[in-house]
Scaffold this motif. Structure first.
Motif, PDB file in Angstrom:
ATOM      1  N   ALA A  28     -20.711   1.555 -79.899  1.00  0.00           N
ATOM      2  CA  ALA A  28     -21.074   1.648 -78.490  1.00  0.00           C
ATOM      3  C   ALA A  28     -21.692   0.386 -77.905  1.00  0.00           C
ATOM      4  O   ALA A  28     -22.303   0.418 -76.860  1.00  0.00           O
ATOM      5  N   GLN A  74     -23.550  13.741 -70.483  1.00  0.00           N
ATOM      6  CA  GLN A  74     -24.856  13.403 -71.056  1.00  0.00           C
ATOM      7  C   GLN A  74     -26.026  13.855 -70.203  1.00  0.00           C
ATOM      8  O   GLN A  74     -27.148  13.958 -70.708  1.00  0.00           O
ATOM      9  N   HIS A 168     -15.297   9.776 -69.210  1.00  0.00           N
ATOM     10  CA  HIS A 168     -16.328   9.173 -70.058  1.00  0.00           C
ATOM     11  C   HIS A 168     -16.385  10.002 -71.351  1.00  0.00           C
ATOM     12  O   HIS A 168     -17.214  10.903 -71.501  1.00  0.00           O
ATOM     13  N   PHE A 169     -15.472   9.772 -72.233  1.00  0.00           N
ATOM     14  CA  PHE A 169     -15.340  10.381 -73.565  1.00  0.00           C
ATOM     15  C   PHE A 169     -14.866  11.841 -73.570  1.00  0.00           C
ATOM     16  O   PHE A 169     -14.034  12.213 -74.379  1.00  0.00           O
ATOM     17  N   ASN A 212     -14.159   5.019 -69.650  1.00  0.00           N
ATOM     18  CA  ASN A 212     -15.318   4.389 -70.264  1.00  0.00           C
ATOM     19  C   ASN A 212     -14.992   4.047 -71.712  1.00  0.00           C
ATOM     20  O   ASN A 212     -14.615   4.913 -72.497  1.00  0.00           O
ATOM     21  N   GLU A 213     -15.103   2.798 -72.043  1.00  0.00           N
ATOM     22  CA  GLU A 213     -14.994   2.313 -73.421  1.00  0.00           C
ATOM     23  C   GLU A 213     -13.776   2.846 -74.184  1.00  0.00           C
ATOM     24  O   GLU A 213     -13.893   3.409 -75.278  1.00  0.00           O
ATOM     25  N   GLN A 330     -19.619  -3.591 -71.354  1.00  0.00           N
ATOM     26  CA  GLN A 330     -20.787  -2.818 -71.786  1.00  0.00           C
ATOM     27  C   GLN A 330     -21.198  -3.310 -73.162  1.00  0.00           C
ATOM     28  O   GLN A 330     -20.388  -3.327 -74.091  1.00  0.00           O
ATOM     29  N   TYR A 332     -24.580  -3.878 -76.126  1.00  0.00           N
ATOM     30  CA  TYR A 332     -25.930  -3.517 -76.574  1.00  0.00           C
ATOM     31  C   TYR A 332     -26.502  -4.471 -77.598  1.00  0.00           C
ATOM     32  O   TYR A 332     -27.705  -4.585 -77.745  1.00  0.00           O
ATOM     33  N   MET A 353     -31.133   3.058 -82.383  1.00  0.00           N
ATOM     34  CA  MET A 353     -29.745   3.303 -82.788  1.00  0.00           C
ATOM     35  C   MET A 353     -29.397   2.556 -84.071  1.00  0.00           C
ATOM     36  O   MET A 353     -28.272   2.650 -84.559  1.00  0.00           O
ATOM     37  N   TYR A 355     -29.222  -0.699 -84.130  1.00  0.00           N
ATOM     38  CA  TYR A 355     -28.647  -1.994 -83.760  1.00  0.00           C
ATOM     39  C   TYR A 355     -29.728  -3.060 -83.866  1.00  0.00           C
ATOM     40  O   TYR A 355     -30.910  -2.779 -83.667  1.00  0.00           O
ATOM     41  N   GLU A 381     -22.899  -1.486 -68.411  1.00  0.00           N
ATOM     42  CA  GLU A 381     -23.902  -0.846 -69.285  1.00  0.00           C
ATOM     43  C   GLU A 381     -24.555  -1.928 -70.120  1.00  0.00           C
ATOM     44  O   GLU A 381     -23.871  -2.766 -70.717  1.00  0.00           O
ATOM     45  N   TRP A 419     -28.100   0.804 -68.725  1.00  0.00           N
ATOM     46  CA  TRP A 419     -27.978   2.112 -69.374  1.00  0.00           C
ATOM     47  C   TRP A 419     -29.332   2.416 -69.941  1.00  0.00           C
ATOM     48  O   TRP A 419     -29.769   1.722 -70.839  1.00  0.00           O
ATOM     49  N   GLU A 426     -27.692  11.690 -76.175  1.00  0.00           N
ATOM     50  CA  GLU A 426     -26.991  10.534 -76.728  1.00  0.00           C
ATOM     51  C   GLU A 426     -25.973  11.003 -77.782  1.00  0.00           C
ATOM     52  O   GLU A 426     -26.117  10.775 -78.976  1.00  0.00           O
ATOM     53  N   TRP A 427     -24.969  11.724 -77.327  1.00  0.00           N
ATOM     54  CA  TRP A 427     -23.845  12.131 -78.173  1.00  0.00           C
ATOM     55  C   TRP A 427     -24.319  12.706 -79.511  1.00  0.00           C
ATOM     56  O   TRP A 427     -25.166  13.577 -79.517  1.00  0.00           O
ATOM     57  N   PHE A 435     -32.975   5.797 -74.066  1.00  0.00           N
ATOM     58  CA  PHE A 435     -32.382   4.647 -73.364  1.00  0.00           C
ATOM     59  C   PHE A 435     -32.879   4.556 -71.922  1.00  0.00           C
ATOM     60  O   PHE A 435     -32.601   3.586 -71.232  1.00  0.00           O
TER      61      PHE A 435
HETATM   62  C1  BGC Z   1     -21.693   4.806 -73.783  1.00  0.00           C
HETATM   63  C2  BGC Z   1     -22.824   5.705 -73.348  1.00  0.00           C
HETATM   64  C3  BGC Z   1     -23.865   5.733 -74.459  1.00  0.00           C
HETATM   65  C4  BGC Z   1     -24.431   4.335 -74.613  1.00  0.00           C
HETATM   66  C5  BGC Z   1     -25.567   4.197 -75.607  1.00  0.00           C
HETATM   67  C6  BGC Z   1     -22.130   3.537 -74.452  1.00  0.00           C
HETATM   68  O1  BGC Z   1     -21.311   3.392 -75.533  1.00  0.00           O
HETATM   69  O2  BGC Z   1     -20.825   4.545 -72.686  1.00  0.00           O
HETATM   70  O3  BGC Z   1     -22.287   6.976 -73.098  1.00  0.00           O
HETATM   71  O4  BGC Z   1     -24.847   6.671 -74.233  1.00  0.00           O
HETATM   72  O5  BGC Z   1     -23.389   3.492 -75.039  1.00  0.00           O
HETATM   73  O6  BGC Z   1     -25.147   4.452 -76.886  1.00  0.00           O
END
Ligand code: BGC
Length: 465
Positions: A28, A74, A168-169, A212-213, A330, A332, A353, A355, A381, A419, A426-427, A435
């Motif tokens: 992500a 989410q 979005h997923f 999304n992604e 996007q 992180y 996470m 990361y 994001e 984000w 968070e999935w 976040f």
């Molecule tokens: C996604 C979000 C997710 C965020 C943080 C992105 O990959 O679009 O849905 O919550 O990262 O992990």
């Protein structure tokens, strides 16, 4: 992330499930051109912004978009016709906890949007849920479309530019039962939804995104674990898919995350192309793009396969972006790429996470994406999962300083969306990672603005660091 947080997360998950989650979250890490037709709506700040700073060297370009993002599944709550809701409720599933009421944004969108605008932002990015709009095949709900019209109208009342993601997923369960993105009919089914939604909502959408992604299924192939740590990612995904098919008594079931990465990628690419045509047929002047997950890929000292990784994951999507009005990126963190992505360097500060805390990823990503895609870039994001809000402020400070460097060098970046607005679901990790720039008490649904919200909102208001 503090050690206590990490052990709390790990205690709650079995090893293979945890690794599945790590893989998904690692995937992500990861914006778009404003046609002139919308330029006047794209930035509501007056040309002589009374908040503008005296020190021009810290300013962002005129009409820069400053926003926060959320995603329907989410934050809305009770998205019960979607594939993910079904997956959340099977025994031994991949989710730490179900999404439930989430942040009840479905009902509380009005106050959330007002809060975002009051903080100083001029943009809201959110997604519409296909499974609400088309809960059964070819049965479209005008009531749900009208709900999203009200959300969009609230944004415009507050002078917010609207960035709307169509997928979005999550997807409708009926579509997942037919094989999701591996089903050859899926691109046409998606395009029909895109056309219907755009006819109903398009006049209020400033920027539309098909996906999304969409590169995540392929990105997962680059995440690896030492063989001693158990099954490979591919094996884990196969196990999760087999389990879901049995539990749902649905032999063809698949979803965005579960299935053959390459088949999903091809389905998504075809769906993006058809979705874009359908959106443009309903509203030709609506800018259309998508949001790509990217890490700041840096070569390992030896045996680096960065070029191969980029060609494999981003290549086809960057090609598709060339015919879009914009590209959303996007990100992180960074990835140090050897044969596959390597774990974060020893001793690195880690986020909730897992990361590496590496805010400068934004600079690397926008430079690469702009050069390859050749269209305007929006960061759609970027943010950090942490329970220490001072670290979030530091993350945004460094991320924006790095972004400013790229912009000063001429990289065409037109917006920055954090984000996320709210601490949310968070999935696979459920509600553990934080976040948000706004905390949510899930018992009362009370929102509390964090210092990072005020910090980022002030930068947005000033259009300057
Ligand atoms: C996604 C979000 C997710 C965020 C943080 C992105 O990959 O679009 O849905 O919550 O990262 O992990």
């Amino acid at each position: 992330m503090k050690r206590t947080d990490r052990s709390a997360l790990s205690d709650s998950m079995s090893l293979s499930r945890r690794r599945l989650l790590q893989g998904l979250s690692a995937a992500a890490f990861v914006s778009v051109a404003t046609p002139n037709s919308l330029a006047s709506r794209s930035n509501r700040l007056p040309s002589s912004n009374p908040f503008a700073p005296a020190d021009k060297s810290k300013s962002f370009p005129d009409k820069f978009l400053w926003g926060c993002a959320t995603a329907g599944h989410q934050v809305e709550g009770n998205n019960i016709a979607s594939d993910l809701w079904a997956l959340e409720h099977i025994p031994h599933g991949m989710f730490r906890e179900p999404s439930g009421d989430a942040c009840d944004h479905y009902h509380l969108y009005g106050q959330d949007i007002a809060m975002l605008a009051d903080l100083g932002f001029n943009t809201y990015r959110f997604s519409i849920e296909w499974s609400r709009i088309e809960p059964e095949e070819n049965q479209f709900s005008n009531a749900e479309l009208n709900h999203y019209r009200r959300v969009l109208a609230a944004c415009h009342e507050h002078h917010l530019t609207t960035l709307v993601t169509y997928s979005h997923f999550s997807m409708p369960l009926w579509c997942a039962r037919k094989g999701a993105w591996s089903n050859p009919a899926a691109p046409d089914l998606f395009a029909r939804y895109c056309e219907r939604a755009t006819k109903h909502l398009g006049d209020l959408i400033d920027f539309a995104s098909t996906f999304n992604e969409p590169d995540i299924p392929q990105l997962l192939n680059w995440i690896t674990f030492a063989p001693s740590q158990g099954p490979s990612m591919t094996e884990m995904f196969q196990q999760a898919l087999t389990g879901a098919r049995a539990a749902l008594n649905s032999p063809e079931f698949a979803s965005f995350f579960l299935g053959d990465g390459k088949k999903i990628r091809d389905g998504l690419l075809a769906a993006h192309a058809k979705g874009k045509v359908a959106m443009k047929s309903a509203r030709p002047s609506m800018p259309v793009g998508f949001n790509l997950a990217m890490s700041d890929d840096q070569p390992a000292p030896t045996d680096s396969h960065v070029a191969e990784k980029r060609a494999d994951i981003y290549g086809p999507w960057l090609e598709a972006a060339k015919t879009c009005d914009y590209l959303g990126v996007q990100t992180y963190s960074r990835a140090i790429v050897g044969k596959k992505d390597l774990p974060p360097p020893q001793g690195a500060e880690l986020t909730q996470m897992g990361y590496e805390f590496y805010p400068e990823c934004v600079e690397g990503v926008v430079r690469y994406a702009a050069q390859e895609a050749g269209v305007p870039i929006y960061v759609t994001e970027n943010g950090v999962a942490t329970d220490d809000d001072t670290r979030r402020i530091e993350y945004y400070r460094r991320a924006l300083t790095s972004l400013k460097r790229a912009i000063d060098d001429g990289v065409d970046v037109r917006g920055y969306v954090s984000w996320s607005l709210l601490d949310n679901w968070e999935w696979m990790f459920g509600y553990a990672p934080q976040f948000g720039i706004v905390a949510v008490d899930r018992a009362t649904q009370k929102r509390t603005i964090k210092p990072s919200g005020a910090y980022l909102g002030n930068i947005a208001r000033r259009n300057s660091l």
